[in-house]
Scaffold this active site. Structure first.
Site, short mmCIF file in Angstrom:
data_model
loop_
_atom_site.label_atom_id
_atom_site.label_comp_id
_atom_site.label_asym_id
_atom_site.label_seq_id
_atom_site.Cartn_x
_atom_site.Cartn_y
_atom_site.Cartn_z
CG HIS A 118 -1.95 1.06 1.82
ND1 HIS A 118 -1.71 2.43 2.03
CD2 HIS A 118 -3.58 0.95 1.52
CE1 HIS A 118 -2.86 3.23 1.93
NE2 HIS A 118 -3.55 2.61 1.43
CG ASP A 195 0.42 -2.44 5.57
OD1 ASP A 195 0.48 -1.87 5.09
OD2 ASP A 195 -0.91 -2.41 7.13
CD GLN A 198 -6.77 -4.72 4.54
OE1 GLN A 198 -7.21 -5.38 4.28
NE2 GLN A 198 -6.76 -3.81 3.06
CE LYS A 221 -7.30 -0.09 6.24
NZ LYS A 221 -8.20 0.04 5.66
CB CYS A 361 -3.56 3.63 -1.81
SG CYS A 361 -4.56 4.50 -1.94
C1 LIG Z 1 -2.93 -2.87 3.01
C2 LIG Z 1 -2.66 -1.23 3.47
N1 LIG Z 1 -2.16 -0.80 4.36
C3 LIG Z 1 -2.30 0.30 4.69
C4 LIG Z 1 -3.31 0.73 4.43
C5 LIG Z 1 -3.99 2.63 5.02
O1 LIG Z 1 -4.58 2.71 6.50
P1 LIG Z 1 -5.55 3.66 6.42
O2 LIG Z 1 -6.07 4.57 5.90
O3 LIG Z 1 -6.30 3.14 8.17
O4 LIG Z 1 -4.32 5.07 7.37
C6 LIG Z 1 -4.44 0.33 3.54
C7 LIG Z 1 -5.56 0.64 4.28
N2 LIG Z 1 -6.45 0.53 3.06
C8 LIG Z 1 -7.51 1.39 1.90
C9 LIG Z 1 -8.14 2.04 2.10
O5 LIG Z 1 -9.58 2.23 1.30
N3 LIG Z 1 -8.81 0.98 0.50
C10 LIG Z 1 -8.19 0.58 0.99
O6 LIG Z 1 -7.89 -0.74 0.38
C11 LIG Z 1 -4.04 -1.06 4.14
O7 LIG Z 1 -5.09 -1.94 3.34
#
Ligand SMILES: Cc1ncc(COP(=O)(O)O)c(CN[C@@H]2CONC2=O)c1O
Length: 406
Positions: A118, A195, A198, A221, A361
């Site tokens: 991400h 990280d 998920q 989440k 992202c």
């Molecule tokens: C693997 C992963 N790392 C970091 C983040 C960042 O998390 P925060 O937004 O809470 O800081 C996300 C957010 N997931 C995104 C947000 O919307 N859809 C997604 O898949 C993520 O899926």
């Protein structure tokens, strides 16, 4: 033992209309128990915690620090001092990059991440490598998103100072071999940042068993409120790190020219803390523990199998990641020939089906798989077989609505 379907009644938003919510990887929904815990904080103990000497502030502090203990136990931290409350996973990962990376990565060193990361676990490390003239090295998965032993052993070397790796990809749904990568990285003298955004909502986490030096995740989440995240860090590392944000709460003594900082964990929690968010997160953890990760995983795998089996009957659909529904963590990323993912999402929304469309992202991953964007359905334990059937029925109509033959 409650039936997994018994929990849905706790989620008013899911029972208030005919919406099918399949965007849980972006954010989950909240049970009434979490909403009530947050409301209770404001109704009975709302005061600025940590500094006040009066009953309400002491009560707020107790609720905040009790929440920290709940989080520490939930992920197997050695002590609550290893739990830093942040706003979200993004802030947690930035804290490590700024407070550990800038002080410990030097010219010629290497930082290893994967192309599936991400952006929150790419951009901070791009910043560190740019500022320190270090090299950013990318692990590349196979077609199903698996990072092989050969891949990580060939790219993690004696020059590697930091490995930053996602536990579960928010696009491929694959669970990376984090425990093995950590062990190999440590054999090369590197520290590992995981990280867990998920993975934490879907599986039991034990940071000491994983061997992670840092582990980041977000409350929103996993049934918790937005605005509260967690960074776990090994105490001996955190104690030697500079503060990330500075200001109130995180100091011991300030003069006109200098300051000494508070003990862990407060050194990393500047300003008025998100006490209600921490209380909400603790209640979310208790709720998940009551449901049980075995039941959560079983429901997600059952629904994902139904979803993928139904989608496989539509020849114009391509699913990314493993062909095994058990290896998706509830995440099914897909494309429909000839239809832009944004149009897939818009057409499904006309039928009150909520999915995500875009680059998630994860633009380096989109480039790696040769797509500008994709559509993504992501499930959680409170979704139902009936919702999967509705999703598949509406999905089968998308091409027709967009003017293609059925
Ligand atoms: C693997 C992963 N790392 C970091 C983040 C960042 O998390 P925060 O937004 O809470 O800081 C996300 C957010 N997931 C995104 C947000 O919307 N859809 C997604 O898949 C993520 O899926």
């Amino acid at each position: 033992m409650a039936n997994i379907g018994d929990y849905r009644k706790d989620f008013d938003i899911l029972n208030s209309g005919d919406y099918v919510y399949f965007d849980n990887a972006a954010t989950s929904q909240r049970p009434n128990q979490v909403l009530d815990a947050i409301s209770n904080f404001y109704r009975t103990a709302n005061a600025n915690p940590l500094r006040g000497l009066y009953d309400w502030s002491i009560a707020a502090t107790d609720m905040y620090e009790d929440s920290r203990r709940v989080v520490a136990d939930f992920i197997g931290a050695a002590t609550p001092e290893e739990i830093i409350f942040t706003r979200n996973t993004s802030e947690s990962l930035n804290l490590v990059a700024y407070s550990y990376g800038l002080d410990n990565v030097s010219e010629g060193d290497e930082v290893v991440i994967s192309v599936m990361e991400h952006h929150s676990n790419i951009l901070p490390w791009q910043m560190v490598c740019r500022k320190k003239n270090a090299k950013l090295v990318y692990l590349e998965p196979d077609e199903e998103g698996v990072i092989s032993k050969e891949e990580y052993e060939s790219k993690i070397t004696d020059r590697t100072k930091v490995v930053a790796i996602g536990h579960v990809s928010n696009v491929m749904g694959v669970t990376n071999p984090v425990k093995e990568i950590v062990a190999y990285a440590k054999s090369k003298g590197a520290i590992v940042v995981v990280d867990g955004a998920q993975s934490t909502p879907h599986m039991k986490i034990n940071v000491q068993d994983l061997g992670a030096d840092f582990f980041a995740f977000s409350g929103h989440k996993m049934l918790g409120p937005m605005g509260i995240g967690v960074l776990y860090g090994r105490k001996e590392l955190l104690e030697n790190m500079s503060p990330f944000l500075t200001g109130g709460e995180m100091i011991e003594y300030v003069t006109r020219t200098d300051a000494t900082y508070a003990e862990l964990p407060h050194k990393f929690e500047a300003g008025t803390v998100n006490a209600s968010g921490a209380v909400g997160l603790a209640e979310a953890i208790r709720y998940l523990q009551n449901v049980g990760f075995e039941a959560i995983e079983a429901q997600e795998q059952k629904l994902t199998a139904l979803l993928m089996e139904g989608m496989s009957k539509l020849p114009y659909i391509k699913i990314y990641g493993s062909k095994d529904p058990k290896k998706h963590c509830g995440i099914v990323t897909f494309t429909i020939d000839g239809v832009h993912p944004h149009d897939i999402s818009s057409v499904l929304n006309d039928d009150h089906v909520c999915i995500r469309a875009g680059h998630h992202c994860a633009q380096p991953l989109m480039q790696f798989i040769g797509e500008g964007s994709t559509a993504r359905a992501s499930l959680y334990f409170y979704n139902t077989e009936e919702e999967v059937k509705i999703f598949l029925e509406k999905l089968a109509k998308v091409r027709e609505v967009m003017g293609y033959g059925a």
